[in-house]
Design a protein around this motif. Structure first.
Motif, PDB file in Angstrom:
ATOM      1  N   SER A 167       2.328 -23.775  82.096  1.00 39.25           N
ATOM      2  CA  SER A 167       1.737 -24.827  82.148  1.00 39.25           C
ATOM      3  C   SER A 167      -0.022 -24.671  82.761  1.00 39.25           C
ATOM      4  O   SER A 167      -0.601 -25.453  83.401  1.00 39.25           O
ATOM      5  CB  SER A 167       2.066 -25.525  83.815  1.00 39.25           C
ATOM      6  OG  SER A 167       2.245 -23.745  84.796  1.00 39.25           O
ATOM      7  N   ARG A 171      -0.945 -22.502  78.364  1.00 38.89           N
ATOM      8  CA  ARG A 171      -1.587 -23.644  77.728  1.00 38.89           C
ATOM      9  C   ARG A 171      -3.169 -24.080  77.327  1.00 38.89           C
ATOM     10  O   ARG A 171      -3.620 -24.306  76.882  1.00 38.89           O
ATOM     11  CB  ARG A 171      -1.379 -25.045  78.470  1.00 38.89           C
ATOM     12  CG  ARG A 171      -1.590 -26.382  78.597  1.00 38.89           C
ATOM     13  CD  ARG A 171      -1.153 -27.034  79.410  1.00 38.89           C
ATOM     14  NE  ARG A 171      -1.171 -28.922  79.113  1.00 38.89           N
ATOM     15  CZ  ARG A 171      -0.800 -29.463  78.237  1.00 38.89           C
ATOM     16  NH1 ARG A 171       0.733 -28.974  78.519  1.00 38.89           N
ATOM     17  NH2 ARG A 171      -1.245 -30.860  77.787  1.00 38.89           N
ATOM     18  N   ASP A 193       7.411 -19.138  82.445  1.00 37.11           N
ATOM     19  CA  ASP A 193       7.286 -19.831  83.865  1.00 37.11           C
ATOM     20  C   ASP A 193       7.924 -19.514  84.423  1.00 37.11           C
ATOM     21  O   ASP A 193       8.672 -19.518  84.785  1.00 37.11           O
ATOM     22  CB  ASP A 193       6.164 -21.901  83.232  1.00 37.11           C
ATOM     23  CG  ASP A 193       6.039 -22.449  84.152  1.00 37.11           C
ATOM     24  OD1 ASP A 193       5.326 -22.019  85.059  1.00 37.11           O
ATOM     25  OD2 ASP A 193       4.380 -22.601  83.853  1.00 37.11           O
ATOM     26  N   ALA A 198       9.117 -26.863  83.430  1.00 40.00           N
ATOM     27  CA  ALA A 198       7.779 -26.790  83.240  1.00 40.00           C
ATOM     28  C   ALA A 198       7.057 -26.006  81.241  1.00 40.00           C
ATOM     29  O   ALA A 198       7.166 -26.820  80.418  1.00 40.00           O
ATOM     30  CB  ALA A 198       7.534 -25.876  83.700  1.00 40.00           C
ATOM     31  N   ASN A 202       6.140 -28.568  78.740  1.00 37.00           N
ATOM     32  CA  ASN A 202       4.270 -27.996  78.192  1.00 37.00           C
ATOM     33  C   ASN A 202       4.713 -27.907  76.773  1.00 37.00           C
ATOM     34  O   ASN A 202       3.130 -28.244  75.831  1.00 37.00           O
ATOM     35  CB  ASN A 202       4.041 -27.292  78.596  1.00 37.00           C
ATOM     36  CG  ASN A 202       3.484 -27.722  80.389  1.00 37.00           C
ATOM     37  OD1 ASN A 202       2.023 -27.945  80.506  1.00 37.00           O
ATOM     38  ND2 ASN A 202       4.006 -27.761  81.559  1.00 37.00           N
TER      39      ASN A 202
END
Length: 228
Positions: A167, A171, A193, A198, A202
């Motif tokens: 996240s 990313r 994560d 998440a 993502n």
């Protein structure tokens, strides 16, 4: 991830896929001719228990997958960059801290450069001679670092990105990597994560917009077949 959350995400992804495909998203960037592996924040503060940044599935999934990728890179002479994060001035009251304003959101002040054990790369995937260890201060591995220039000088056109978190640092590294002109590949099993759901969310969204999400098996095969 519990079954209920998994079911809800699967339903959301199915509906979102219809919308995205109708509007021309989820295209493929593909593998290029010269790859590099970028491992993001796979340092002790993120991979070992008992820290604010500790992530899930490190031991059973991420480390074993990264070990496979490292073996393929080292066998075929592909560049490897180990990225970590730490700060020289962790006093939150010091206006000259290298933490910038990020400490107002998350506890980056715990990763003091003076305590090398915190920001050292996990010994199970430790760098070897010739591999880069890059210290960043912000989420993206590209922001304020020499990474893009290093990759271009090495002739790299494709980056395989692993690490934590899906996240945030992974990313933003993928987003900036694409913006810098590199083919971006997110290695599915090697990204983690702290928050349930998440990673799944993502990676789905990243695959639609910023990178191709590929399995570790597919990435290892690519690293073994492309010339270094």
């Amino acid at each position: 991830m519990n079954a209920g959350l998994n079911e809800m995400l699967a339903q959301a992804f199915a509906e979102s896929t219809k919308l995205y495909q109708e509007r021309g998203f989820q295209r493929r960037v593909g593998f290029g001719k010269k790859p590099a592996l970028i491992n993001v924040d796979l340092a002790n503060a993120w991979t070992r228990p008992g820290n604010p940044f500790t992530c899930e599935h490190i031991d059973d999934q991420i480390i074993p997958g990264v070990q496979r990728l490292l073996a393929a890179c080292r066998e075929n002479n592909h560049p490897v960059i180990h990225v970590t994060t730490c700060y020289q001035v962790t006093d939150r009251n010091n206006p000259h801290t290298d933490m910038g304003l990020w400490h107002n959101k998350i506890p980056v002040d715990v990763v003091d450069q003076a305590d090398e054990n915190l920001w050292a790369i996990d010994s199970r995937i430790a760098p070897i001679k010739g591999e880069q260890v890059l210290i960043k201060k912000r989420a993206s591995s590209f922001h304020g670092t020499y990474l893009a220039g290093f990759l271009r000088a090495a002739g790299v056109d494709t980056i395989l990105v692993t690490g934590v978190t899906a996240s945030a640092c992974v990313r933003t590294t993928l987003c900036d990597g694409l913006a810098e002109g590199f083919r971006t590949i997110a290695v599915r099993e090697c990204i983690g994560d702290r928050v349930p759901g998440a990673v799944a969310w993502n990676l789905f969204d990243i695959d639609a917009k910023f990178a191709d999400v590929e399995s570790v098996d597919r990435c290892v095969d690519y690293l073994q077949t492309v010339k270094g």
